[in-house]
Scaffold this motif. Structure first.
Motif, PDB file in Angstrom:
ATOM      1  N   THR A 284       0.856  -1.185   0.000  1.00 31.19           N
ATOM      2  CA  THR A 284       0.000   0.000   0.000  1.00 31.19           C
ATOM      3  C   THR A 284       0.894   1.236   0.000  1.00 31.19           C
ATOM      4  O   THR A 284       2.114   1.133   0.033  1.00 31.19           O
ATOM      5  CB  THR A 284      -0.924   0.036   1.234  1.00 31.19           C
ATOM      6  N   ASN A 285       0.289   2.413  -0.048  1.00 26.24           N
ATOM      7  CA  ASN A 285       1.028   3.670   0.105  1.00 26.24           C
ATOM      8  C   ASN A 285       2.037   3.863  -1.033  1.00 26.24           C
ATOM      9  O   ASN A 285       3.067   4.521  -0.857  1.00 26.24           O
ATOM     10  CB  ASN A 285       1.764   3.662   1.459  1.00 26.24           C
ATOM     11  N   ALA A 286       1.725   3.274  -2.197  1.00 30.31           N
ATOM     12  CA  ALA A 286       2.627   3.290  -3.361  1.00 30.31           C
ATOM     13  C   ALA A 286       4.012   2.764  -2.976  1.00 30.31           C
ATOM     14  O   ALA A 286       5.031   3.150  -3.546  1.00 30.31           O
ATOM     15  CB  ALA A 286       2.734   4.685  -3.967  1.00 30.31           C
ATOM     16  N   ASN A 287       4.034   1.894  -1.964  1.00 35.55           N
ATOM     17  CA  ASN A 287       5.234   1.221  -1.466  1.00 35.55           C
ATOM     18  C   ASN A 287       6.200   2.139  -0.713  1.00 35.55           C
ATOM     19  O   ASN A 287       7.325   1.732  -0.422  1.00 35.55           O
ATOM     20  CB  ASN A 287       5.961   0.483  -2.593  1.00 35.55           C
ATOM     21  N   PHE A 288       5.787   3.363  -0.410  1.00 38.45           N
ATOM     22  CA  PHE A 288       6.536   4.166   0.556  1.00 38.45           C
ATOM     23  C   PHE A 288       6.335   3.548   1.937  1.00 38.45           C
ATOM     24  O   PHE A 288       5.343   2.852   2.195  1.00 38.45           O
ATOM     25  CB  PHE A 288       6.055   5.613   0.558  1.00 38.45           C
ATOM     26  N   LEU A 289       7.258   3.832   2.843  1.00 35.64           N
ATOM     27  CA  LEU A 289       7.192   3.239   4.176  1.00 35.64           C
ATOM     28  C   LEU A 289       6.215   3.960   5.091  1.00 35.64           C
ATOM     29  O   LEU A 289       5.358   3.341   5.716  1.00 35.64           O
ATOM     30  CB  LEU A 289       8.589   3.237   4.820  1.00 35.64           C
ATOM     31  N   LEU A 290       6.364   5.273   5.197  1.00 37.85           N
ATOM     32  CA  LEU A 290       5.607   6.033   6.193  1.00 37.85           C
ATOM     33  C   LEU A 290       4.432   6.779   5.581  1.00 37.85           C
ATOM     34  O   LEU A 290       4.526   7.350   4.491  1.00 37.85           O
ATOM     35  CB  LEU A 290       6.524   7.036   6.899  1.00 37.85           C
ATOM     36  N   LYS A 291       3.342   6.795   6.324  1.00 39.41           N
ATOM     37  CA  LYS A 291       2.167   7.590   5.990  1.00 39.41           C
ATOM     38  C   LYS A 291       2.216   8.903   6.796  1.00 39.41           C
ATOM     39  O   LYS A 291       3.031   9.063   7.679  1.00 39.41           O
ATOM     40  CB  LYS A 291       0.896   6.821   6.357  1.00 39.41           C
TER      41      LYS A 291
END
Length: 398
Positions: free
Chosen positions: A356-363
């Protein structure tokens, strides 16, 4: 008597262990979070790598459709993705990360000749600087030194500062607190070349920032407008904060990190003292939420709707780990504070679920609320400083 002594010793150990448990009520799930980070970025790399020969090929954030937003090499964030790949290489000891890290690093080669922005320190030190932790390379050394030469063209000797942005109708010579982050490149260049010019420029800029950028409570302004001939301050403003006199959260983190680096490189006590003051300002702020992830500005309303800034938290945690290493026993409270921040960032509230999150780590990071951009989104520099904080946590515990 011996029984009494043994009992007293045992009681002391029990009390000490309890105190440790209170300070570290939870342990940072280091191995688990490194593994999850590696899986996320492996998926990201697979997704974006086909774009590497395009003008825009570096992931910065996401768009309204949740797709990765890509930028080119002259974007101020262009060095963070390569830097994150390097940290994954260091954290996992998996050689598979070295090839893409090198490839994305070398793509930034031409930045070394660019004098159009102060952010070349972010771009090159986070990429080539990290590459040099892994690789001995005269070519990479040369990139660091040439970039420092380019950055030095923005130095105004009479005012003693490095100009951040170019002059505009609003500002004659704007200097932002973010600029403290670019001084590491100058220190690095002096180490490589033996030319003290870069070191002297960094120290001059740090001294002027210390003198002019901070309020009595140790919070910092975002933008100072200088007269380059006299060094006088024409205005003190914000650009991305709530108000001119507010404490923009990421700006406070930049200051903490920057003065910690300056102490590391110079061992000047006033830089360590300032870093501690900023750390205490953040740590003890009455508007800091219980999970230690700040609102986007420390003067913003404390509501459930007010955006948090995970990027400011990650930068702060990384800086705190390094700061703690300079302070002996006194540094434990800053290490513990960093641990608490990292525990929150590693939790499902901030760390993205797989794929999820376009595969970035942090939201939940914030770019600039006054400009209405990048609000409550992932940001590549949030990930970078999160991974750097993990790396520093690892080194401290070893």
């Amino acid at each position: 008597m011996k029984t009494l002594i043994k009992f007293s010793s045992l009681l002391f150990i029990v009390i000490l262990n309890q105190a440790c448990k209170e300070n570290h009520s939870e342990t940072l799930p280091y191995d688990d979070i490194v593994q999850k980070s590696a899986k996320q970025y492996a998926k990201m790399h697979q997704t974006i790598y086909p774009e590497i020969n395009n003008k825009k090929f570096i992931p910065r954030t996401i768009n309204d459709k949740g797709q990765p937003t890509l930028v080119g090499i002259y974007d101020w964030t262009s060095g963070f993705y390569a830097g994150s790949l390097w940290y994954l290489n260091f954290l996992t000891a998996d050689s598979k990360w070295e090839k893409p890290a090198l490839e994305y690093t070398k793509k930034l080669d031409s930045i070394q000749y660019w004098g159009g922005n102060h952010d070349v320190g972010f771009i090159i030190e986070c990429s080539y600087g990290n590459a040099l932790k892994k690789t001995v390379s005269k070519a990479f050394d040369s990139v660091i030194v040439q970039t420092a030469k380019s950055l030095a063209t923005r130095f105004h000797p009479k005012a003693g500062i490095i100009q951040s942005w170019n002059a505009s109708k609003k500002w004659n010579c704007p200097v932002i607190i973010d600029n403290m982050m670019n001084l590491e490149l100058l220190f690095h260049a002096t180490k490589i070349s033996g030319d003290s010019t870069y070191y002297d420029i960094a120290v001059s800029h740090a001294d002027k920032t210390l003198e002019n950028h901070f309020r009595p409570d140790n919070s910092s302004y975002h933008v100072l407008n200088y007269d380059v001939e006299t060094g006088d301050i024409l205005n003190r403003n914000t650009h991305q904060g709530l108000a001119d006199d507010s404490a923009w959260a990421r700006g406070q983190a930049w200051g903490l990190y920057g003065f910690t680096v300056c102490y590391r490189e110079t061992k000047k006590p006033n830089y360590l003292k300032q870093a501690i003051k900023i750390a205490d300002y953040i740590k003890n702020h009455p508007n800091l939420p219980n999970d230690k992830i700040p609102y986007w500005d420390y003067n913003a309303s404390a509501t459930n709707e007010t955006p948090r800034d995970a990027s400011a938290a990650a930068i702060t945690a990384s800086a705190l780990y390094e700061l703690s290493s300079f302070m002996g026993v006194e540094g434990e409270k800053y290490e513990n504070f960093a641990d608490k921040i990292m525990l929150s960032l590693s939790s499902p509230n901030y760390f993205a679920d797989k794929a999820t999150n376009a595969n970035f780590l942090l939201k939940h990071s914030v770019g600039s609320i006054p400009h209405g951009v990048e609000i409550d989104v992932p940001l590549n520099y949030a990930d970078y400083y999160f991974l750097e904080a993990l790396y520093r946590h690892k080194n401290i515990n070893q």
